[in-house]
Scaffold this active site. Structure first.
Site, PDB file in Angstrom:
ATOM      1  N   LEU A   1      12.591 -14.273  -5.688  1.00 31.78           N
ATOM      2  CA  LEU A   1      13.552 -13.720  -6.638  1.00 31.78           C
ATOM      3  C   LEU A   1      14.856 -14.498  -6.497  1.00 31.78           C
ATOM      4  O   LEU A   1      15.391 -14.618  -5.393  1.00 31.78           O
ATOM      5  CB  LEU A   1      13.783 -12.241  -6.361  1.00 31.78           C
ATOM      6  CG  LEU A   1      12.517 -11.378  -6.356  1.00 31.78           C
ATOM      7  CD1 LEU A   1      12.843  -9.946  -5.926  1.00 31.78           C
ATOM      8  CD2 LEU A   1      11.855 -11.382  -7.732  1.00 31.78           C
TER       9      LEU A   1
ATOM     10  N   CYS B   1       0.790  -1.225   0.000  1.00 33.70           N
ATOM     11  CA  CYS B   1       0.000   0.000   0.000  1.00 33.70           C
ATOM     12  C   CYS B   1       0.829   1.285   0.000  1.00 33.70           C
ATOM     13  O   CYS B   1       2.036   1.285   0.191  1.00 33.70           O
ATOM     14  CB  CYS B   1      -0.975   0.049   1.174  1.00 33.70           C
ATOM     15  SG  CYS B   1      -1.946  -1.469   1.334  1.00 33.70           S
TER      16      CYS B   1
ATOM     17  N   SER C   1      12.920 -11.842  -1.282  1.00 36.25           N
ATOM     18  CA  SER C   1      14.196 -11.387  -1.828  1.00 36.25           C
ATOM     19  C   SER C   1      15.331 -11.697  -0.863  1.00 36.25           C
ATOM     20  O   SER C   1      15.133 -11.723   0.357  1.00 36.25           O
ATOM     21  CB  SER C   1      14.143  -9.876  -2.081  1.00 36.25           C
ATOM     22  OG  SER C   1      15.416  -9.351  -2.360  1.00 36.25           O
ATOM     23  N   GLY C   2      16.521 -11.897  -1.409  1.00 37.14           N
ATOM     24  CA  GLY C   2      17.715 -12.117  -0.593  1.00 37.14           C
ATOM     25  C   GLY C   2      18.423 -10.826  -0.227  1.00 37.14           C
ATOM     26  O   GLY C   2      19.534 -10.868   0.323  1.00 37.14           O
TER      27      GLY C   2
ATOM     28  N   VAL D   1      16.698 -12.202 -13.456  1.00 33.02           N
ATOM     29  CA  VAL D   1      16.876 -11.225 -14.531  1.00 33.02           C
ATOM     30  C   VAL D   1      18.181 -11.504 -15.252  1.00 33.02           C
ATOM     31  O   VAL D   1      19.170 -11.939 -14.646  1.00 33.02           O
ATOM     32  CB  VAL D   1      16.873  -9.781 -13.983  1.00 33.02           C
ATOM     33  CG1 VAL D   1      18.104  -9.514 -13.125  1.00 33.02           C
ATOM     34  CG2 VAL D   1      16.781  -8.772 -15.113  1.00 33.02           C
TER      35      VAL D   1
ATOM     36  N   ARG E   1      -4.497   0.783  -1.783  1.00 32.28           N
ATOM     37  CA  ARG E   1      -4.299  -0.553  -1.243  1.00 32.28           C
ATOM     38  C   ARG E   1      -3.807  -1.563  -2.262  1.00 32.28           C
ATOM     39  O   ARG E   1      -4.339  -1.656  -3.373  1.00 32.28           O
ATOM     40  CB  ARG E   1      -5.613  -1.072  -0.636  1.00 32.28           C
ATOM     41  CG  ARG E   1      -5.406  -2.401   0.099  1.00 32.28           C
ATOM     42  CD  ARG E   1      -6.671  -2.917   0.721  1.00 32.28           C
ATOM     43  NE  ARG E   1      -6.393  -4.114   1.504  1.00 32.28           N
ATOM     44  CZ  ARG E   1      -7.202  -5.142   1.636  1.00 32.28           C
ATOM     45  NH1 ARG E   1      -8.390  -5.123   1.032  1.00 32.28           N
ATOM     46  NH2 ARG E   1      -6.859  -6.193   2.355  1.00 32.28           N
ATOM     47  N   LEU E   2      -2.784  -2.298  -1.854  1.00 34.87           N
ATOM     48  CA  LEU E   2      -2.385  -3.538  -2.513  1.00 34.87           C
ATOM     49  C   LEU E   2      -2.848  -4.658  -1.593  1.00 34.87           C
ATOM     50  O   LEU E   2      -2.291  -4.857  -0.509  1.00 34.87           O
ATOM     51  CB  LEU E   2      -0.873  -3.591  -2.716  1.00 34.87           C
ATOM     52  CG  LEU E   2      -0.334  -4.870  -3.369  1.00 34.87           C
ATOM     53  CD1 LEU E   2      -0.815  -4.989  -4.808  1.00 34.87           C
ATOM     54  CD2 LEU E   2       1.196  -4.898  -3.321  1.00 34.87           C
ATOM     55  N   ALA E   3      -3.895  -5.357  -1.982  1.00 33.56           N
ATOM     56  CA  ALA E   3      -4.521  -6.345  -1.105  1.00 33.56           C
ATOM     57  C   ALA E   3      -3.680  -7.623  -1.055  1.00 33.56           C
ATOM     58  O   ALA E   3      -3.480  -8.278  -2.073  1.00 33.56           O
ATOM     59  CB  ALA E   3      -5.926  -6.661  -1.594  1.00 33.56           C
ATOM     60  N   VAL E   4      -3.186  -7.964   0.151  1.00 34.57           N
ATOM     61  CA  VAL E   4      -2.348  -9.146   0.336  1.00 34.57           C
ATOM     62  C   VAL E   4      -2.927 -10.071   1.398  1.00 34.57           C
ATOM     63  O   VAL E   4      -2.935 -11.288   1.252  1.00 34.57           O
ATOM     64  CB  VAL E   4      -0.904  -8.727   0.714  1.00 34.57           C
ATOM     65  CG1 VAL E   4      -0.062  -9.938   1.094  1.00 34.57           C
ATOM     66  CG2 VAL E   4      -0.246  -7.976  -0.454  1.00 34.57           C
TER      67      VAL E   4
END
Length: 612
Positions: free
Chosen positions: A262, A2, A375-376, A289, A50-53
């Site tokens: 990732l 969010c 992610s690392g 990537v 909002r990014l709903a997670v």
């Protein structure tokens, strides 16, 4: 995840200011593409994207708590609290009643129960604002490691705040003004806690809160790294690191939306991926990537002795993940639309050139399949992975070790300087060496020690502190802006404060007990990884080696010189720029060229006023 925004004014009725709040909130739509919300009442106005997670239906914001028909607390919140289930159970035992399954509501009730002490109970990445209508007070809170950003801009009668500067700058009271101190911070390879580049704007420091009332604004620290005696032997230390990693990854796998990892094929991302794959109900999705033709034509340099792709494939096969390579080319990296998007994501010229563009494009591609990624990031800062941790000349230099190691231009491996193409007068005014020296000694003055810290242990505690409070902030900010610009939530297990505290206080001799970098992490995860991965030498995030990219940068410099309206021209040594625009392709020209092009776009698109 969010995006949040807000405005506190004690001299006006903000319930009438919905259009201004909407203008502040809309620029954060990329951080929260799933929903928008606003709450305005009296002297407070909160916006949310909002990014709903977690709790897709119940977690809408801004969220409030009501008692006897009156609102007693409101929050606009960004991030994740990974221990929210345990906290919820504890709060329910204390009589609190919940109406949703979200971690946002847990934050509200935690404050009502424990007051100012409640941030110390949270495990996660977060930045949020709480408004108490009864006391007319605002509380801003940022997580311990600064994983999630939070900016504020004091006004004559209150404050503006937001996840990103662009939202604050959308308010008519805020100006996009940068003075010499701000420009020096922007160009130097530093990240001073609290510094926001823009004049009058501040970034809330990690592990801090800010309280705003009618008397003004006050900042308080609720967490900091402390020096503690380490009593575990090497076997117990390795076991503790493993136990912590397993618990951290288990907590950070909680999600109501698709999750992935990732994967670069390095030790850090491979360890996280392997731990996540163990707990995944099906094949874990992984992404890496790469650049067109680079795996086949890779050329080793001072920072990278091996390409990532073969190692990423080896780990993906080992854990049987559903793996995808995201292949980029120079046209992708130099595409004007992509570069504008990266500038808009950062609100500033970027530090890493093609690395920032490629990261944005990687996250954009990942977002088509997943909403959350592990992610690392940050393992090198925690465990001592960078080569300059192990280079005596860098360790004992009287400056930040990454600058002593010659990477001030970025991770390209270049010894070139970012300010090389600026005019002499400006370089003298900014005095980047003096600015960096001041910031370095400010940081050293904060370092906690034990009486037993002598010799190399004393210096390595300093080196670790510098990385965990300065260098990691550069990378976490980069990661957050690039990921949230695409609506992707990236979680960083190695930034769990329990792991950071434990390893920070582990003696340097234990961190290097096998004569290698990241000895503890390698030992703690060796059984999870193929030997080709566990023994791989550190390789930073990749940078394109395509000579056409350098040619495209030179063409960009030529275009700047041809356009008499280029806003960056007064800052430049035009003869040096002309020479760089026609020189043979070399890594040394890239940092300066990237800065010139970035400054030009930024000054134009953000209508920046320079006070220098």
């Amino acid at each position: 995840m969010c995006g949040i925004s807000g405005w506190i004014s004690y001299e006006r009725d903000l319930s009438l200011e919905s259009s201004t709040l909407a203008a502040m909130t809309e620029p954060l739509a990329c951080r929260g593409p799933d929903a928008a919300g606003m709450w305005l009442n009296g002297h407070a106005a909160f916006g949310h994207r909002r990014l709903a997670v977690i709790d897709i239906e119940g977690g809408k914001q801004p969220m409030k708590v009501e008692r006897d028909g009156r609102t007693v607390l409101v929050v606009t919140y960004s991030g994740e609290v990974y221990n929210y289930r345990e906290l919820r159970a504890e709060l329910e035992g204390l009589g609190h009643i919940f109406r949703t399954s979200s971690d946002t509501e847990v934050v509200l009730h935690a404050y009502l129960q424990w007051g100012d002490a409640f941030p110390g109970r949270l495990n996660g990445m977060y930045a949020f604002a709480l408004w108490d209508p009864r006391d007319q007070e605002l509380l801003l809170v940022r997580d311990r490691m600064g994983i999630k950003p939070l900016y504020y801009y004091p006004t004559s009668d209150g404050v503006l705040f937001a996840s990103e500067p662009k939202a604050i700058l959308a308010h008519p009271a805020a100006r996009a003004c940068v003075d010499a101190d701000g420009l020096a911070e922007l160009i130097a390879f530093t990240k001073t806690p609290g510094h926001a580049i823009y004049k009058g704007m501040y970034e809330l420091r990690p592990g801090h809160t800010a309280r705003v009332d009618r008397h003004g604004l006050s900042v308080r620290r609720y967490w900091a790294l402390e020096a503690r005696e380490h009593t575990d032997d090497i076997d117990a230390t390795i076991a503790c690191v493993r136990d912590l990693l397993e618990d951290i990854v288990a907590r950070q796998l909680i999600s109501d939306v698709p999750l992935c990892s990732l994967l670069s094929g390095g030790l850090d991302s491979s360890a996280i991926t392997a731990l996540a794959a163990q707990r995944s109900s099906g094949p874990l999705r992984t992404f890496a990537v790469d650049f067109s033709g680079q795996a086949e034509n890779f050329s080793a340099d001072d920072l990278r002795s091996t390409p990532d792709t073969p190692y990423a494939h080896a780990l993906a096969a080992h854990v049987r993940s559903d793996h995808t390579d995201i292949i980029l080319n120079t046209a992708d990296l130099m595409d004007p639309g992509h570069r504008r998007a990266v500038l808009a994501a950062h609100d500033l010229p970027t530090r890493f050139g093609d690395g920032d563009t490629s990261l944005y494009l990687l996250f954009q591609a990942v977002r088509k399949h997943s909403t959350v990624a592990l992610s690392g990031e940050s393992a090198d800062e925690v465990f001592g992975g960078y080569r300059w941790f192990h280079d005596p000349s860098s360790v004992h230099a009287d400056t930040f070790p990454w600058i002593a190691a010659g990477i001030a231009g970025g991770f390209s491996g270049s010894t070139g300087t970012r300010d090389a193409l600026l005019n002499t007068g400006l370089r003298t005014e900014l005095d980047l060496d003096g600015y960096t020296d001041r910031r370095y000694h400010e940081a050293l003055a904060e370092v906690p020690y034990l009486p037993t810290d002598t010799g190399l242990q004393h210096r390595m505690r300093e080196i670790s502190y510098l990385h965990l409070t300065r260098f990691v902030q550069i990378l976490l900010d980069r990661k957050d802006r690039a990921s949230m610009a695409t609506g992707l939530e990236v979680r960083v297990p190695f930034c769990d404060h329990r792991l950071v505290e434990y390893v920070f206080n582990t003696p340097w001799a234990m961190k290097t007990f096998d004569g290698r970098e990241k000895s503890l992490l390698r030992a703690a995860t060796r059984d999870l990884l193929p030997s080709v991965i566990s023994q791989r030498i550190k390789s930073p995030y990749p940078s394109t080696q395509d000579p056409h990219y350098a040619q495209a940068l030179r063409a960009g410099l030529q275009a700047v010189l041809r356009d008499s309206d280029s806003p960056v021209l007064p800052l430049l040594n035009t003869s040096a720029v002309a020479q760089a625009s026609t020189a043979d392709a070399t890594l040394e020209t890239r940092p300066g060229a990237e800065l010139v092009l970035g400054l030009n776009d930024w000054l134009r698109r953000y209508n920046v006023t320079l006070e220098i």
